[in-house]
Write a protein that holds these residues in place. Structure first.
Motif, PDB file in Angstrom:
ATOM      1  N   PHE A  79      12.793  -5.223  14.700  1.00 25.25           N
ATOM      2  CA  PHE A  79      13.373  -6.383  15.384  1.00 25.25           C
ATOM      3  C   PHE A  79      14.834  -6.571  15.008  1.00 25.25           C
ATOM      4  N   ALA A  80      15.179  -6.296  13.731  1.00 21.74           N
ATOM      5  CA  ALA A  80      16.574  -6.430  13.326  1.00 21.74           C
ATOM      6  C   ALA A  80      17.442  -5.400  14.052  1.00 21.74           C
ATOM      7  N   TYR A  81      16.853  -4.203  14.277  1.00 21.64           N
ATOM      8  CA  TYR A  81      17.586  -3.157  14.974  1.00 21.64           C
ATOM      9  C   TYR A  81      17.846  -3.560  16.422  1.00 21.64           C
ATOM     10  N   ILE A  82      16.807  -4.091  17.072  1.00 22.16           N
ATOM     11  CA  ILE A  82      16.979  -4.528  18.463  1.00 22.16           C
ATOM     12  C   ILE A  82      18.009  -5.656  18.532  1.00 22.16           C
ATOM     13  N   TYR A  83      17.933  -6.584  17.557  1.00 18.27           N
ATOM     14  CA  TYR A  83      18.877  -7.706  17.540  1.00 18.27           C
ATOM     15  C   TYR A  83      20.295  -7.217  17.329  1.00 18.27           C
ATOM     16  N   LYS A  84      20.467  -6.192  16.495  1.00 18.92           N
ATOM     17  CA  LYS A  84      21.803  -5.667  16.210  1.00 18.92           C
ATOM     18  C   LYS A  84      22.387  -4.997  17.443  1.00 18.92           C
ATOM     19  N   GLN A  85      21.508  -4.339  18.242  1.00 20.55           N
ATOM     20  CA  GLN A  85      22.014  -3.583  19.382  1.00 20.55           C
ATOM     21  C   GLN A  85      22.420  -4.479  20.541  1.00 20.55           C
ATOM     22  N   PHE A  86      21.691  -5.583  20.736  1.00 23.16           N
ATOM     23  CA  PHE A  86      21.944  -6.350  21.963  1.00 23.16           C
ATOM     24  C   PHE A  86      22.486  -7.743  21.669  1.00 23.16           C
TER      25      PHE A  86
END
Lengths: 86, 132
Positions: A79-86
């Motif tokens: 989830f942190a990765y998705i949040y960082k990307q978008f």
């Protein structure tokens, strides 16, 4: 520090990028910075601590804690990765 | 005579003596290796390929162990550790697959494999020119 192959090939960060920088920040005492760099760092540290205990201390049973921490760790990473990307 | 009648009775069962009680209780053989492979696959998930290789090997090993345990549960201990190792391996596999899918998506957005190789070659060329 080990370079990230994904970052070298694509130029964007991967799931585990920032772990080493966050661990370095933790060692320097920058807790908020470490959390911003890689939010799963605290569960990762706990996971490795309990894994170490699991291999050293055979008397007690750490299986449930390890499984729980590993699942939480994976969820936070994604989830942190998705949040960082978008 | 009584014994003979007993054997003809359909409800009669011979007492099961498979001799397992006399064996040494041993630990499952490959649990620690599988657990280490699972940890490696979680840590190395950012490279994708290494994570997938480690977690698949770990899953194969740990499934063998669990099969051993299911065949005769009295002889082995440590099924909890085996389950923990299996879950760690599954998590590593999921993270690696996620990362590889994202890599494939990025290659597709660049415009296929050839465009991607062109881009890499250009990047290498610019680095070499900067060094000269």
């Amino acid at each position: 520090m080990l370079p990230c192959m994904h970052k070298k090939m694509f130029g964007t960060e991967c799931l585990g990028c920032g772990t080493q920088r966050a661990a370095y920040m933790l060692l320097q005492g920058d807790f908020a910075g470490a959390f911003k760099m890689f939010p799963a760092i605290y569960t990762t540290v706990l996971l490795f601590g309990f894994l170490f205990l699991h291999f050293v201390d055979k008397k007690r049973n750490y299986n449930k804690i390890i499984v729980f921490l590993a699942i939480i760790n994976a969820i936070i990473m994604v989830f942190a990765y998705i949040y960082k990307q978008f | 005579m009584e014994n003979y009648q007993n054997q003809n009775d359909p409800n009669y069962r011979q007492p099961q003596t498979n001799g397992n009680e006399n064996f040494m209780v041993t630990k499952l053989p490959n649990t620690t290796i599988a657990m280490v492979l699972g940890i490696v696959s979680i840590v190395c998930c950012c490279t994708g390929i290494i994570g997938i290789i480690c977690s698949v090997i770990g899953l194969v090993i740990i499934n063998k162990d669990i099969k051993l345990y299911n065949n005769n549960p009295q002889q082995y201990t440590g099924i909890q550790n085996a389950n923990t190792a299996r879950i760690l391996n599954i998590i590593g596999l999921v993270l690696s697959i996620f990362n590889i899918l994202y890599s494939i998506y990025q290659i597709m957005t660049i415009g296929g494999w050839d465009a991607y190789m062109n881009e890499i070659n250009e990047a290498i060329r610019t680095v070499q020119e900067q060094q000269q």
